[in-house]
Design a protein around this motif. Structure first.
Motif, PDB file in Angstrom:
ATOM      1  N   ARG A 191       2.063   1.617  -3.562  1.00 24.33           N
ATOM      2  CA  ARG A 191       1.064   2.202  -4.191  1.00 24.33           C
ATOM      3  C   ARG A 191       0.691   3.570  -4.080  1.00 24.33           C
ATOM      4  N   ASN A 192       0.685   4.101  -2.772  1.00 18.37           N
ATOM      5  CA  ASN A 192       0.494   5.375  -2.944  1.00 18.37           C
ATOM      6  C   ASN A 192       1.657   6.565  -2.806  1.00 18.37           C
ATOM      7  N   GLU A 202       0.714  -1.239   0.041  1.00 19.04           N
ATOM      8  CA  GLU A 202      -0.009   0.041  -0.320  1.00 19.04           C
ATOM      9  C   GLU A 202       0.936   1.242   0.039  1.00 19.04           C
TER      10      GLU A 202
END
Length: 83
Positions: free
Chosen positions: A61-62, A58
Motif C-alpha cells: 500500500r505504501n 502495508e
C-alpha cells in the motif's frame, strides 16, 4: 459428540441491493441466505492475516514493492522482491 452451538436471532438493516446480491450468491452455492451470510461473517471474523501478511500488505500500500514482480517461479518472485 459435537458441542451444541448456541445461536441467537438478530435483525439488521441492509440495503436492498446488498440483500439481493447476497441472495444471488447464496443461491449459486445452493445455500440459504442465513447460512451464506453466517459463513461470510465467520470467514471475516476468524481469518485475520498474521503479522507478516499485514506487514506485506502495508508495504504494498505504501508503494515499497515497486517494480515488476516476476512470478515465473517462487525463487524468481523472491528475487524480484529483493528477498
Amino acid at each position: 459428540m459435537d458441542p451444541i452451538i448456541q445461536k441467537k436471532a438478530q435483525s439488521f438493516r441492509l440495503s436492498v441491493d446488498l440483500i439481493e446480491r447476497l441472495k444471488n450468491l447464496a443461491k449459486r452455492e445452493n445455500r440459504s441466505l442465513n447460512n451464506y451470510v453466517e459463513c461470510v461473517l465467520l470467514n471475516v471474523v476468524y481469518n485475520e492475516p498474521n503479522k507478516e501478511t499485514k506487514d506485506a500488505i502495508e508495504e504494498a500500500r505504501n508503494g515499497k514493492l515497486q517494480g515488476p514482480l516476476d512470478v515465473s517461479s517462487v525463487e524468481a518472485m523472491y528475487k524480484s522482491m529483493g528477498l
